[in-house]
Design an enzyme around this catalytic site. Structure first.
Site, PDB file in Angstrom:
ATOM      1  N   LYS A  22       0.833  -1.216   0.000  1.00 45.70           N
ATOM      2  CA  LYS A  22       0.000   0.000   0.000  1.00 45.70           C
ATOM      3  C   LYS A  22       0.864   1.262   0.000  1.00 45.70           C
ATOM      4  CE  LYS A  22      -2.076   2.036   3.945  1.00 45.70           C
ATOM      5  NZ  LYS A  22      -1.726   3.411   3.977  1.00 45.70           N
ATOM      6  N   ASN A  23       1.804   1.330   0.935  1.00 47.71           N
ATOM      7  CA  ASN A  23       2.514   2.600   1.089  1.00 47.71           C
ATOM      8  C   ASN A  23       3.534   2.859  -0.020  1.00 47.71           C
ATOM      9  OD1 ASN A  23       0.901   3.263   3.205  1.00 47.71           O
ATOM     10  ND2 ASN A  23       2.382   2.736   4.810  1.00 47.71           N
ATOM     11  N   CYS A 117      -5.455   8.461   8.745  1.00 47.32           N
ATOM     12  CA  CYS A 117      -5.739   7.971  10.098  1.00 47.32           C
ATOM     13  C   CYS A 117      -5.397   9.031  11.141  1.00 47.32           C
ATOM     14  CB  CYS A 117      -4.931   6.704  10.374  1.00 47.32           C
ATOM     15  SG  CYS A 117      -5.450   5.305   9.364  1.00 47.32           S
ATOM     16  N   ARG A 122      -0.790  15.731  12.811  1.00 44.45           N
ATOM     17  CA  ARG A 122       0.089  15.204  11.757  1.00 44.45           C
ATOM     18  C   ARG A 122       0.620  16.376  10.930  1.00 44.45           C
ATOM     19  NH1 ARG A 122      -2.315   9.605   9.242  1.00 44.45           N
ATOM     20  NH2 ARG A 122      -0.222   9.521   8.387  1.00 44.45           N
ATOM     21  N   ASP A 305       3.294   0.677  12.205  1.00 48.93           N
ATOM     22  CA  ASP A 305       2.074   0.153  11.584  1.00 48.93           C
ATOM     23  C   ASP A 305       1.799  -1.293  11.982  1.00 48.93           C
ATOM     24  OD1 ASP A 305       1.749   2.604  10.428  1.00 48.93           O
ATOM     25  OD2 ASP A 305       2.584   2.028   8.495  1.00 48.93           O
ATOM     26  N   ARG A 397      -9.285   0.160   3.408  1.00 47.74           N
ATOM     27  CA  ARG A 397      -8.357   1.115   2.804  1.00 47.74           C
ATOM     28  C   ARG A 397      -7.029   0.442   2.488  1.00 47.74           C
ATOM     29  NH1 ARG A 397      -6.805   5.688   6.398  1.00 47.74           N
ATOM     30  NH2 ARG A 397      -5.256   5.612   4.755  1.00 47.74           N
TER      31      ARG A 397
HETATM   32  N1  EPU Z   1       6.247  14.633  11.152  1.00 49.20           N
HETATM   33  C1  EPU Z   1       6.531  15.945  11.444  1.00 49.20           C
HETATM   34  N2  EPU Z   1       6.549  16.840  10.385  1.00 49.20           N
HETATM   35  C2  EPU Z   1       6.305  16.468   9.106  1.00 49.20           C
HETATM   36  C3  EPU Z   1       5.992  15.119   8.843  1.00 49.20           C
HETATM   37  C4  EPU Z   1       5.965  14.215   9.886  1.00 49.20           C
HETATM   38  O1  EPU Z   1       6.778  16.314  12.590  1.00 49.20           O
HETATM   39  O2  EPU Z   1       6.351  17.342   8.216  1.00 49.20           O
HETATM   40  C5  EPU Z   1       6.218  13.653  12.262  1.00 49.20           C
HETATM   41  C6  EPU Z   1       4.847  12.984  12.475  1.00 49.20           C
HETATM   42  O3  EPU Z   1       4.011  13.768  13.268  1.00 49.20           O
HETATM   43  C7  EPU Z   1       5.234  11.661  13.096  1.00 49.20           C
HETATM   44  C8  EPU Z   1       6.595  11.346  12.441  1.00 49.20           C
HETATM   45  O4  EPU Z   1       7.082  12.580  11.915  1.00 49.20           O
HETATM   46  O5  EPU Z   1       5.424  11.822  14.472  1.00 49.20           O
HETATM   47  C9  EPU Z   1       6.557  10.317  11.337  1.00 49.20           C
HETATM   48  O6  EPU Z   1       5.600  10.690  10.373  1.00 49.20           O
HETATM   49  P1  EPU Z   1       5.750  10.299   8.828  1.00 49.20           P
HETATM   50  O7  EPU Z   1       5.788  11.551   8.045  1.00 49.20           O
HETATM   51  O8  EPU Z   1       6.884   9.337   8.683  1.00 49.20           O
HETATM   52  O9  EPU Z   1       4.387   9.542   8.559  1.00 49.20           O
HETATM   53  P2  EPU Z   1       3.508   9.612   7.248  1.00 49.20           P
HETATM   54  O10 EPU Z   1       4.359   9.761   6.058  1.00 49.20           O
HETATM   55  O11 EPU Z   1       2.379  10.554   7.457  1.00 49.20           O
HETATM   56  C10 EPU Z   1       3.672   7.061   6.732  1.00 49.20           C
HETATM   57  C11 EPU Z   1       2.707   5.931   6.514  1.00 49.20           C
HETATM   58  C12 EPU Z   1       2.037   5.583   7.826  1.00 49.20           C
HETATM   59  C13 EPU Z   1       3.114   5.223   8.857  1.00 49.20           C
HETATM   60  C14 EPU Z   1       4.173   6.335   8.957  1.00 49.20           C
HETATM   61  C15 EPU Z   1       5.355   5.952   9.836  1.00 49.20           C
HETATM   62  C16 EPU Z   1       2.020   6.290   4.228  1.00 49.20           C
HETATM   63  C17 EPU Z   1       0.947   6.691   3.293  1.00 49.20           C
HETATM   64  N3  EPU Z   1       1.722   6.347   5.525  1.00 49.20           N
HETATM   65  O12 EPU Z   1       2.896   8.141   7.234  1.00 49.20           O
HETATM   66  O13 EPU Z   1       1.272   4.417   7.539  1.00 49.20           O
HETATM   67  O14 EPU Z   1       2.520   5.043  10.126  1.00 49.20           O
HETATM   68  O15 EPU Z   1       4.678   6.647   7.655  1.00 49.20           O
HETATM   69  O16 EPU Z   1       5.977   4.803   9.344  1.00 49.20           O
HETATM   70  O17 EPU Z   1       3.100   5.891   3.807  1.00 49.20           O
HETATM   71  C18 EPU Z   1      -0.516   2.922   7.728  1.00 49.20           C
HETATM   72  O18 EPU Z   1      -0.133   2.396   6.674  1.00 49.20           O
HETATM   73  O19 EPU Z   1      -1.357   2.410   8.506  1.00 49.20           O
HETATM   74  C19 EPU Z   1       0.049   4.219   8.099  1.00 49.20           C
HETATM   75  C20 EPU Z   1      -0.545   5.042   8.946  1.00 49.20           C
END
Ligand code: EPU
Length: 428
Positions: A22-23, A117, A122, A305, A397
């Site tokens: 998915k990701n 989610c 975020r 995850d 999803r």
């Molecule tokens: N963060 C910041 N600033 C930013 C971006 C992120 O402070 O600009 C913080 C977040 O608040 C969090 C940490 O950095 O504490 C990590 O967030 P990240 O950006 O890595 O998460 P994401 O890209 O929003 C993806 C996956 C999530 C998974 C996370 C961590 C996708 C579409 N989503 O989210 O997957 O939990 O990385 O590995 O790739 C899932 O598949 O169930 C899911 C939620």
């Protein structure tokens, strides 16, 4: 509206085949807009997040054509719109990858603030700072994120926090920027490497993906490609914890065992037998589960995850386990639902103290989010009765054909239509 009805207390046996990640898919599909050509993408998972991305692509003028159930051709030659509207972006986080991809294609993009989610706040500050480093001006107005540049120019950027999303987005914007971009403190997840491999197959020049320093040498022209998405690390991990929790002997096929090492090692510490083959993994659980401590971390650490599924497993382990969430501020909301099923878990901020119980008990529960929903199914399969799970749209999803895959292992799970609450009248 639909719900799952799960009858538990059956060991699981047989084989299950893992779908495309998915990701990785949710980064690679938006990335196709970087090119003005046709891309053929294989191993695309049939999940609702992907369906939404196809709608967004079609809304921009791309042509999306299925060649078979998991292979799709995307023709981006006639994209005429650099906007992702609220109606579609609200459903999923990854809609914001169109910011990086459209910036790379036409130096401007406008994407509604994304959904996804709810794990607390975020932020997207690292995405924005990365785009600004490349020379884009970014503003947020009326719920839209707007990014625009005269010309994107490579530079040096150190992420203040390891972020999957920001690494993807800045990488997408940098592919066609002039000169060299160096991203430090980058995320190292398997889907980051998969995206870089996909972009390189289109003619990009990205080196170092999978380490914390990624170098992107800007190129002027990209071409169409034929690319197969990697297997889903988290879907595989979920079937591992489900098999471990229900007990039995399950072969999980089409996996990359290296991506599963952190999960395998915690399962083995919990008393589960895990046997690795070249592209499959066998999980056998016969005896009593043992308590272990788990802390989630960015890759190669234990994935956040998999945290709800691992916590649900440890609810059945003998002794006390400590689960620490090291990525998100608020990813234990689902614990209330597990408690309804008899779990003994105390949460203090980012730490959960799990005291093992002998079994879950059936209760009506809901999926709070995608992975929490998987944990509910897992718990329901370990009760001696019938559990109903609502809000299953979250599960759909991200898990392709979950009913069919579990049924194939001998589980008793089905999806039933719920009565429309507006049609319910009070009796008497
Ligand atoms: N963060 C910041 N600033 C930013 C971006 C992120 O402070 O600009 C913080 C977040 O608040 C969090 C940490 O950095 O504490 C990590 O967030 P990240 O950006 O890595 O998460 P994401 O890209 O929003 C993806 C996956 C999530 C998974 C996370 C961590 C996708 C579409 N989503 O989210 O997957 O939990 O990385 O590995 O790739 C899932 O598949 O169930 C899911 C939620």
């Amino acid at each position: 509206m639909e719900k799952y009805v799960v009858s538990g207390n059956k060991k699981l046996y047989g084989e299950v085949t893992i779908s495309g990640a998915k990701n990785a898919a949710v980064a690679i599909l938006p990335a196709t807009v970087l090119v003005k050509d046709k891309c053929i993408i294989e191993n695309v998972p049939a999940i609702s997040d992907v369906t939404i991305l196809f709608k967004i692509l079609e809304g921009m003028g791309a042509k999306v054509r299925f060649l078979n159930a998991s292979t799709v051709e995307i023709d981006t030659r006639e994209i005429n719109e650099a906007v992702v509207p609220y109606e579609l972006a609200r459903y999923m986080r990854a809609s914001y990858y169109f910011l990086g991809a459209l910036l790379g294609r036409c130096n401007e993009a406008s994407v509604s603030m994304p959904g996804g989610c709810d794990f607390g706040v975020r932020p997207i500050d690292q995405h924005i700072k990365g785009f600004e480093m490349l020379g884009a001006k970014v503003s947020i107005e009326k719920g839209m994120i707007n990014a625009k540049a005269e010309e994107l120019e490579g530079g040096h950027f150190q992420f203040e926090k390891v972020s999957v999303g920001a690494t993807v987005n800045v990488m997408l914007a940098a592919v066609k920027a002039r000169g060299l971009t160096v991203l430090e403190n980058a995320a190292k997840e398997p889907h980051i490497v998969d995206l870089a491999n996909f972009l390189n197959s289109m003619g990009a020049d990205i080196r170092g993906a999978g380490t914390d320093t990624i170098k992107i040498y800007g190129v002027d022209i990209l071409h169409g490609t034929n690319y197969s998405i990697i297997p889903d690390q988290i879907e595989a991990g979920t079937y591992m914890t489900i098999a471990a929790s229900a007990g039995g002997n399950v072969l999980i096929k089409n996996v990359i065992p290296k991506h599963l090492e952190s999960i395998s090692s915690k399962l083995m510490a919990a008393g589960v037998e895990v046997i690795e083959y070249d592209d499959s993994i066998r999980v056998i659980r016969e005896g009593q589960l043992k308590a272990v401590n788990v802390k989630t971390m960015p890759h190669p650490g234990f994935p956040t995850d998999m945290q709800p599924q691992m916590t649900a497993l440890l609810c059945l382990a003998e002794g006390t386990s400590i689960v620490t969430e090291g990525v998100w501020d608020n990813r234990f909301r689902y614990v209330d639902e597990l408690r309804r099923m008899g779990a003994n878990v105390q949460v203090d901020g980012k730490i959960a103290v799990v005291q093992g119980v002998s079994a879950f008990t059936p209760a009506p529960v809901k999926a709070c989010d995608l992975r929490a929903g998987a944990a509910m199914i897992q718990a329901a399969l370990s009760t001696d009765g019938v559990t109903e799970i609502e809000d299953i749209q979250y599960v759909e999803r991200g898990y392709e054909n979950i009913i069919e895959k579990l049924t194939g292992l001998g589980a008793n799970i089905r999806k039933v239509e719920m009565p429309d609450p507006n049609l319910l009248t009070s009796a008497g």
